[in-house]
Design an enzyme around this catalytic site. Structure first.
Site, PDB file in Angstrom:
ATOM      1  N   ASN A 282      16.726 -22.495 -16.812  1.00  0.00           N
ATOM      2  CA  ASN A 282      18.132 -22.492 -16.608  1.00  0.00           C
ATOM      3  C   ASN A 282      18.226 -21.331 -15.236  1.00  0.00           C
ATOM      4  O   ASN A 282      17.842 -20.499 -15.144  1.00  0.00           O
ATOM      5  CB  ASN A 282      18.873 -21.519 -17.700  1.00  0.00           C
ATOM      6  CG  ASN A 282      19.974 -21.434 -17.418  1.00  0.00           C
ATOM      7  OD1 ASN A 282      20.931 -21.779 -16.183  1.00  0.00           O
ATOM      8  ND2 ASN A 282      20.851 -20.873 -18.193  1.00  0.00           N
TER       9      ASN A 282
ATOM     10  N   ARG B 288      18.876 -27.025 -16.945  1.00  0.00           N
ATOM     11  CA  ARG B 288      20.115 -26.775 -17.277  1.00  0.00           C
ATOM     12  C   ARG B 288      20.939 -26.978 -15.871  1.00  0.00           C
ATOM     13  O   ARG B 288      20.668 -26.382 -14.961  1.00  0.00           O
ATOM     14  CB  ARG B 288      20.463 -25.546 -17.871  1.00  0.00           C
ATOM     15  CG  ARG B 288      21.964 -25.369 -18.088  1.00  0.00           C
ATOM     16  CD  ARG B 288      22.556 -24.183 -18.351  1.00  0.00           C
ATOM     17  NE  ARG B 288      23.776 -23.876 -18.663  1.00  0.00           N
ATOM     18  CZ  ARG B 288      24.525 -22.936 -18.363  1.00  0.00           C
ATOM     19  NH1 ARG B 288      23.975 -21.777 -17.928  1.00  0.00           N
ATOM     20  NH2 ARG B 288      25.969 -23.031 -18.318  1.00  0.00           N
TER      21      ARG B 288
ATOM     22  N   HIS C 173      29.844 -25.706 -20.690  1.00  0.00           N
ATOM     23  CA  HIS C 173      29.316 -25.341 -22.076  1.00  0.00           C
ATOM     24  C   HIS C 173      28.838 -26.552 -23.144  1.00  0.00           C
ATOM     25  O   HIS C 173      29.080 -26.209 -24.176  1.00  0.00           O
ATOM     26  CB  HIS C 173      30.248 -24.272 -22.798  1.00  0.00           C
ATOM     27  CG  HIS C 173      30.195 -22.976 -22.169  1.00  0.00           C
ATOM     28  ND1 HIS C 173      31.303 -22.218 -22.149  1.00  0.00           N
ATOM     29  CD2 HIS C 173      29.471 -22.221 -21.370  1.00  0.00           C
ATOM     30  CE1 HIS C 173      31.206 -21.033 -21.472  1.00  0.00           C
ATOM     31  NE2 HIS C 173      29.881 -21.045 -21.197  1.00  0.00           N
TER      32      HIS C 173
ATOM     33  N   ARG D  69      36.176 -13.478 -15.292  1.00  0.00           N
ATOM     34  CA  ARG D  69      37.124 -14.786 -14.845  1.00  0.00           C
ATOM     35  C   ARG D  69      38.397 -14.628 -15.583  1.00  0.00           C
ATOM     36  O   ARG D  69      38.409 -14.326 -16.809  1.00  0.00           O
ATOM     37  CB  ARG D  69      36.289 -16.038 -15.114  1.00  0.00           C
ATOM     38  CG  ARG D  69      35.198 -16.110 -14.445  1.00  0.00           C
ATOM     39  CD  ARG D  69      34.492 -17.696 -14.663  1.00  0.00           C
ATOM     40  NE  ARG D  69      33.134 -17.479 -14.770  1.00  0.00           N
ATOM     41  CZ  ARG D  69      32.260 -18.236 -15.432  1.00  0.00           C
ATOM     42  NH1 ARG D  69      32.878 -19.246 -16.309  1.00  0.00           N
ATOM     43  NH2 ARG D  69      31.149 -18.122 -15.530  1.00  0.00           N
TER      44      ARG D  69
ATOM     45  N   GLU E 242      21.322 -23.245 -26.855  1.00  0.00           N
ATOM     46  CA  GLU E 242      21.425 -24.344 -25.779  1.00  0.00           C
ATOM     47  C   GLU E 242      19.824 -24.769 -25.228  1.00  0.00           C
ATOM     48  O   GLU E 242      19.685 -25.797 -25.046  1.00  0.00           O
ATOM     49  CB  GLU E 242      22.145 -23.590 -24.485  1.00  0.00           C
ATOM     50  CG  GLU E 242      23.559 -23.464 -24.813  1.00  0.00           C
ATOM     51  CD  GLU E 242      24.298 -22.613 -23.909  1.00  0.00           C
ATOM     52  OE1 GLU E 242      24.038 -21.369 -24.026  1.00  0.00           O
ATOM     53  OE2 GLU E 242      25.069 -23.138 -22.847  1.00  0.00           O
TER      54      GLU E 242
END
Ligand code: ADP
Length: 414
Positions: free
Chosen positions: A8, A107, A196, A257, A400
């Site tokens: 990742n 990823r 996601h 965010r 994940e």
């Protein structure tokens, strides 16, 4: 044993995990960060951490070690980062030269409208991922640097890209279309893509498996609440609505965010405060959310501030919960009811207060949290709703990396 190396990669760091897909356990994992960091006087200085989860004991059976090795050294680019990682595997184990992985899974955040499936990486796929950087300038370039370094390090292995957007390919047009000029939107590929996805897929499938119910029969809402946060409505295993949009900025309040905001705020700040496009981008992506409201970006610190009576932390926490409730109600309406609600990722798995606050007004819809179950901690999937709740509420630890490893193996075995 089939091991897959999962990578990742961002622009200044990458995480990796070597996963034995038969046992579904990580054999080793690590983080290489501050790649190309020029902040030290001695030149670029990076940090590489390598953790060995299992090692062979004297009789060859695996034993848990969980030993972590840290080194600081110059890491000017991803290629050097990969060399440092390979060296850590050889020095501390498990040796990749003795037992190489069968594939490498990467990823990739943005697959646009082009990549709906995990995809074997070829030079053409690399070009396409690069081209999608237009839509994901903060994410895809870093992934590509990781892919290039990994392909150079393991030229003989299949490399597979697993896209965060892929699970949301099933969004109906009404959910993914922004109400703006259609021609302009098409020309610039402006639509909602959702992110996601690997986590939402993993968690919704794990929830169905845990309950012993067919995925196809379930209406689910999954709250993935980490630093980035999104919520997805899943009908029969298909994503039908999700809170992130063309980029991961839309939707819930996140660590740094803003999530949803009236776009006219940006016009106003550009005109009145002379903020440039780059200033606005940094403001909304890096200095907003709970950090912008409270001065701290970590939910644990926000909760500590709430307990200490700090007004900024209290407001940040309330704004965070208010948005969660708004989305929970909206997705109940979009799905026409729900069978299972799951919470996952750092905040979702750990904060009983957030989980309770997100759903505390939904008793009328048959959603009842059991306070003691919600407060209890423990590994694995667990139920936090009452026995009489019409809706089952779960905490589901996401994984994940495992999902990427499984999808990578499917493509590599192809
Ligand atoms: P990322 O999006 O970076 O993968 P994670 O899923 O690791 O993020 O989640 C990170 C967030 O989880 C941080 O904001 C952190 O404060 C939060 N978190 C971790 N543990 C707890 C806890 N015990 N209580 C509240 N929040 C927590």
């Amino acid at each position: 044993m089939s091991a897959v190396l999962v990578v990742n990669s961002g622009s200044s760091s990458f995480k990796y995990q070597l996963i034995d897909v038969d046992s579904r356990m990580p054999l080793a994992s690590g983080l290489v960060e501050r790649i190309g960091d020029p902040s030290t006087s001695s030149g670029t200085m990076g940090v590489a951490k390598h953790k060995v989860h299992f090692a062979a004991s004297g009789d060859g059976s695996p034993t848990v070690t969980d030993a972590t090795y840290v080194q600081e050294l110059p890491i000017p680019d991803h290629a050097v980062g990969f060399a440092v990682m390979l060296d850590a595997f050889e020095t501390h184990g498990p040796s990749l030269s003795e037992a190489p992985p069968v594939a490498v899974g990467h990823r990739v955040v943005h697959g646009g409208a082009r990549f709906f499936e995990p995809t074997l990486i070829t030079p053409l796929v690399e070009i396409n991922i690069d081209e999608l950087s237009v839509l994901a300038p903060l994410h895809n370039p870093g992934a590509l640097q990781g892919i290039r370094a990994a392909r150079a390090a393991f030229p003989e292995l299949p490399h597979v890209a697993v896209f965060d957007t892929a699970f949301h390919q099933t969004l109906p047009p009404a959910a993914y279309t922004y109400a703006i000029d259609r021609e302009l939107a098409e020309q610039h590929r402006i639509r909602r893509y959702g992110f996601h996805g690997t986590s939402h897929k993993f968690v919704s499938e794990a929830a169905a498996g845990f309950l012993g119910r067919p995925l196809e029969e379930l209406k689910q809402i999954v709250f993935h609440l980490g630093n980035g946060a999104s919520v997805t409505a899943i009908d029969g295993g298909r994503s039908v609505e999700t809170s992130m949009g063309m980029t991961p900025l839309e939707g819930l309040v996140m660590g740094t965010r803003s999530g949803d905001i009236d776009p006219a705020v940006l016009f106003h700040l550009a005109r009145r405060a002379s903020l440039s496009i780059d200033d606005l981008d940094a403001l909304l992506n890096k200095r907003s959310g709970i950090l912008g409201l409270s001065g701290v970006g970590d939910m644990r610190d926000v909760e500590a501030g709430v307990d200490a009576g700090d007004p900024d932390a209290t407001l940040a926490f309330e704004v965070y919960l208010h948005r969660l409730r708004a989305y929970a109600g909206s997705y109940l309406a979009q799905l026409g009811g729900v069978d299972v609600i799951s919470f996952t990722a750092g905040v979702g798995e750990n904060s009983a207060r957030v989980r309770a606050g997100a759903l505390d007004t939904l008793g009328f819809a048959g959603i009842e949290i059991d306070a003691a179950r919600n407060e209890a901690r423990g590994p694995g999937i667990r139920v936090i709703s009452t026995d009489s709740s019409a809706v089952t509420v779960l905490v589901v630890p996401t994984n994940e990396e495992l999902e990427i490893a499984l999808q990578t193996l499917t493509v590599a075995a192809g």
